[in-house]
Write an enzyme that holds these catalytic residues in place. Sequence first.
Site, PDB file in Angstrom:
ATOM      1  N   CYS A   2       0.855  -1.193   0.000  1.00 62.71           N
ATOM      2  CA  CYS A   2       0.000   0.000   0.000  1.00 62.71           C
ATOM      3  C   CYS A   2       0.888   1.240   0.000  1.00 62.71           C
ATOM      4  CB  CYS A   2      -0.869   0.006   1.257  1.00 62.71           C
ATOM      5  SG  CYS A   2      -1.774  -1.501   1.503  1.00 62.71           S
ATOM      6  N   ARG A  27       3.184   0.566  -7.592  1.00 62.46           N
ATOM      7  CA  ARG A  27       3.318  -0.489  -6.576  1.00 62.46           C
ATOM      8  C   ARG A  27       2.119  -1.427  -6.587  1.00 62.46           C
ATOM      9  NH1 ARG A  27       6.409   2.248  -2.105  1.00 62.46           N
ATOM     10  NH2 ARG A  27       5.481   0.740  -0.724  1.00 62.46           N
ATOM     11  N   TRP A  75      -3.470  -2.104  -1.294  1.00 64.94           N
ATOM     12  CA  TRP A  75      -3.339  -3.449  -1.905  1.00 64.94           C
ATOM     13  C   TRP A  75      -3.968  -4.396  -0.883  1.00 64.94           C
ATOM     14  CZ3 TRP A  75      -1.237  -5.860  -6.274  1.00 64.94           C
ATOM     15  CH2 TRP A  75      -1.010  -7.235  -6.156  1.00 64.94           C
ATOM     16  N   ASN A 101      -0.256   1.151   6.421  1.00 62.97           N
ATOM     17  CA  ASN A 101       0.383   0.041   5.697  1.00 62.97           C
ATOM     18  C   ASN A 101       0.827  -0.960   6.745  1.00 62.97           C
ATOM     19  OD1 ASN A 101       0.118   1.486   3.376  1.00 62.97           O
ATOM     20  ND2 ASN A 101       2.302   1.881   3.085  1.00 62.97           N
ATOM     21  N   GLY A 102       0.715  -2.246   6.422  1.00 57.73           N
ATOM     22  CA  GLY A 102       1.186  -3.279   7.345  1.00 57.73           C
ATOM     23  C   GLY A 102       0.036  -4.184   7.752  1.00 57.73           C
ATOM     24  N   GLU A 484      13.165 -24.863  -8.966  1.00 55.27           N
ATOM     25  CA  GLU A 484      12.935 -23.415  -9.044  1.00 55.27           C
ATOM     26  C   GLU A 484      14.243 -22.693  -9.357  1.00 55.27           C
ATOM     27  OE1 GLU A 484      10.651 -21.616  -9.614  1.00 55.27           O
ATOM     28  OE2 GLU A 484      11.336 -19.617  -9.094  1.00 55.27           O
ATOM     29  N   LYS A 488      14.540 -20.201 -12.548  1.00 55.15           N
ATOM     30  CA  LYS A 488      14.931 -18.795 -12.366  1.00 55.15           C
ATOM     31  C   LYS A 488      16.105 -18.448 -13.269  1.00 55.15           C
ATOM     32  CE  LYS A 488      12.590 -17.299  -9.992  1.00 55.15           C
ATOM     33  NZ  LYS A 488      11.299 -17.288 -10.660  1.00 55.15           N
ATOM     34  N   GLU A 491      14.997 -18.488 -17.065  1.00 53.44           N
ATOM     35  CA  GLU A 491      13.974 -17.523 -17.512  1.00 53.44           C
ATOM     36  C   GLU A 491      14.495 -16.088 -17.493  1.00 53.44           C
ATOM     37  OE1 GLU A 491      10.442 -17.428 -15.195  1.00 53.44           O
ATOM     38  OE2 GLU A 491      11.472 -17.357 -13.294  1.00 53.44           O
ATOM     39  N   HIS A 507      22.210 -41.986 -14.237  1.00 46.84           N
ATOM     40  CA  HIS A 507      21.301 -42.670 -15.176  1.00 46.84           C
ATOM     41  C   HIS A 507      21.120 -41.863 -16.447  1.00 46.84           C
ATOM     42  CE1 HIS A 507      20.414 -45.532 -12.036  1.00 46.84           C
ATOM     43  NE2 HIS A 507      20.136 -44.537 -11.204  1.00 46.84           N
ATOM     44  N   LYS A 606       3.619 -11.620 -16.791  1.00 50.12           N
ATOM     45  CA  LYS A 606       3.452 -11.784 -15.344  1.00 50.12           C
ATOM     46  C   LYS A 606       2.267 -12.683 -15.023  1.00 50.12           C
ATOM     47  CE  LYS A 606       4.738 -11.127 -11.156  1.00 50.12           C
ATOM     48  NZ  LYS A 606       5.944 -11.879 -10.718  1.00 50.12           N
TER      49      LYS A 606
HETATM   50  C1  AGP Z   1       7.392 -16.831 -12.735  1.00 52.08           C
HETATM   51  O1  AGP Z   1       8.758 -16.697 -12.356  1.00 52.08           O
HETATM   52  C2  AGP Z   1       7.328 -17.973 -13.630  1.00 52.08           C
HETATM   53  N1  AGP Z   1       8.089 -17.607 -14.789  1.00 52.08           N
HETATM   54  C3  AGP Z   1       6.006 -18.488 -14.123  1.00 52.08           C
HETATM   55  O2  AGP Z   1       6.339 -19.808 -14.402  1.00 52.08           O
HETATM   56  C4  AGP Z   1       4.819 -18.434 -13.184  1.00 52.08           C
HETATM   57  O3  AGP Z   1       5.171 -19.011 -11.979  1.00 52.08           O
HETATM   58  C5  AGP Z   1       3.679 -19.245 -13.822  1.00 52.08           C
HETATM   59  O4  AGP Z   1       3.304 -18.596 -15.008  1.00 52.08           O
HETATM   60  C6  AGP Z   1       2.467 -19.373 -12.899  1.00 52.08           C
HETATM   61  O5  AGP Z   1       1.973 -18.103 -12.619  1.00 52.08           O
HETATM   62  P1  AGP Z   1       0.966 -17.948 -11.393  1.00 52.08           P
HETATM   63  O6  AGP Z   1       1.740 -18.263 -10.159  1.00 52.08           O
HETATM   64  O7  AGP Z   1       0.521 -16.513 -11.445  1.00 52.08           O
HETATM   65  O8  AGP Z   1      -0.170 -18.906 -11.605  1.00 52.08           O
END
Ligand code: AGP
Length: 611
Positions: A2, A27, A75, A101-102, A484, A488, A491, A507, A606
């Site tokens: 917020c 934000r 938010w 905020n908080g 993950e 990261k 991507e 394997h 996003k």
């Molecule tokens: C974000 O770093 C990822 N690139 C992406 O895979 C994301 O996690 C995925 O699209 C799912 O999105 P969501 O969590 O909004 O459902």
Amino acid sequence: MCGIVGCTGSTPVKDVLVNGLKRLEYRGYDSAGVAIQEPDGLKVVHRVGKVAGLESELAYHGELNGTCGIGHTRWATHGRPSTANAHPHTSCDGRIAVVHNGIIENFAELRERLQERGHRFSSETDTEVLAHLVEEAYEQHPGDLLTAMRTSLQHVIGAYGVAVVCADEPGVIVCARKDSPIVVGRGADASYVASDIIALIDATRDVVVLEDGQLARLTPDGIAYFDERGRQIEPCVTHVDWDVDLAEKGGYPDFMLKEIHEQPRVVRDTLAGRMVGGELSIDELGLSYEELNLIDRVYVIACGTSYHAGLIAKNLIERWARIPTEVEVASEFRYRNPIITPSTLVVAVSQSGETADTLAAIRDARIKGAKVFGITNVVGSPVARESDGVIYTKANKEIAVASTKSFLGQVVSLTLLALLLAQTKGKLTTAQVRLLFRELGDTAEQIEGILQDATAIDEAAVACKDAASALFVGRGIGSAICYEGALKLKEISYLHAEAYAAGEMKHGPIALIDDGFPVIAVATQSPVYDKLVSNLKECEARGALIVAIATEGDEEIKKVAQHVIYIPKVRDCFTPITASVPLQLFARSIALLRGCDVDQPRNLAKSVTVE
Ligand code: AGP
């Protein structure tokens, strides 16, 4: 997060407040409002929607010439996005207005006590209790808004950045800070308060960032600073020479780094209020104790990073609650006619709450009779609305496309769910749950320690930056972390990476290993640490460049890894929270070395609202 703005001076503040709120729009928010002192009292205008809509509505309120006021962008965390829940919130008599905020962890208890004393509430928010607390305290300290605020906050447990105005104290704004930023500063002929330097930067570059427990009293003539006991103190003034772009990132070079550094707060906010009377509490789950106890299978459905959070959840739910748990990508789950019964719990994980595949999977699961529980970062999102219950990850808006803080919020939330299931099934005692909950909270401070020194991470990044591919390996919960870590890296740096259970290397994947091939290992202390080191020796014998995330004090790992990134010792079940942070920084460091845009990677969105 917020946003808060406030100004008191000799000229009308309406436009100052609106423009300040516009500066905070990046934000993310879902509602906005202002409170302005007018001759006949406080004019409070708040509404769901954008600042532009608030600005239009203000035009219908005639001439607003007040020279003192506060504003807020919200938010949603407690209470859905709505006009009633938009700040500012006011006391019963409307003469006190608060923006905050908080998270107030004990707001339910405070609200109940205030209602018993006759206070009437008009919102679902935690914030509104502050307005009524200050109202009561002001009756004890008439004409002293500072003391009224200070004494009110002594009843509050949680995090706050707060500002308050009172119709009976023209020109006065009081603000206070604990765990949620508040900055104040003097302009040419006014005093300003905001939750973010970006909103002050046009008026002044000499600001005071309040420290936890401090308060400030702003008037048109100046600002006085106080500690939590009400003693006047001298402030520490900071000169800010950021441009607007840098200010939006809080001084960080990119949103990704800013959001990585917000992760300790995300842990704290996500856990806030979850231990009530010594018992774990997830009321919003929407499932009774009996329904929870009947669960005999869990599906975690998600995509991408959220799917990786699900892999971690599987490990924890099966480890603690002993309930069979399957983790599936939503795009597969929705088409394979999964076996679902009324005692199946489907957990849908989605930071955006809008992912088309995940939404479709939720609908399919519900048609088949499953209870669906959502974990999302967006209040009122489609995932939240279409689930039987929901936990909000309290990460606030995540601007960088690649998830970091929202992922960590998901992991913390899923850890809470695993603990609750274990507690409900009687697999963990209340004492064990309390101990694990406390250690879970300690990870916030451990992350802060990790973030203080990225030297080893950056050195490892330099060593790996020119590779064509990399392998991430781990065992047990460490292998879930690797998935993950690999995503990261690929991507945001476009360097191909794969994650593998370390035991699988022999394997097939070990054929990839040749001189200098990067193998990134999650090698923290665990029941299978020795097995993992043996796998790493197989790679090292073939020339691999090994980067190990290891537990502080581990000297053994140096015999096989060329780069060791130490993290604090934590219980194995919490390494997903601590070990993920250096992997985020590692990926970011390589991406920057390769000239990539870490906030807006190519081809990514996003939220993926298409199949
Ligand atoms: C974000 O770093 C990822 N690139 C992406 O895979 C994301 O996690 C995925 O699209 C799912 O999105 P969501 O969590 O909004 O459902």
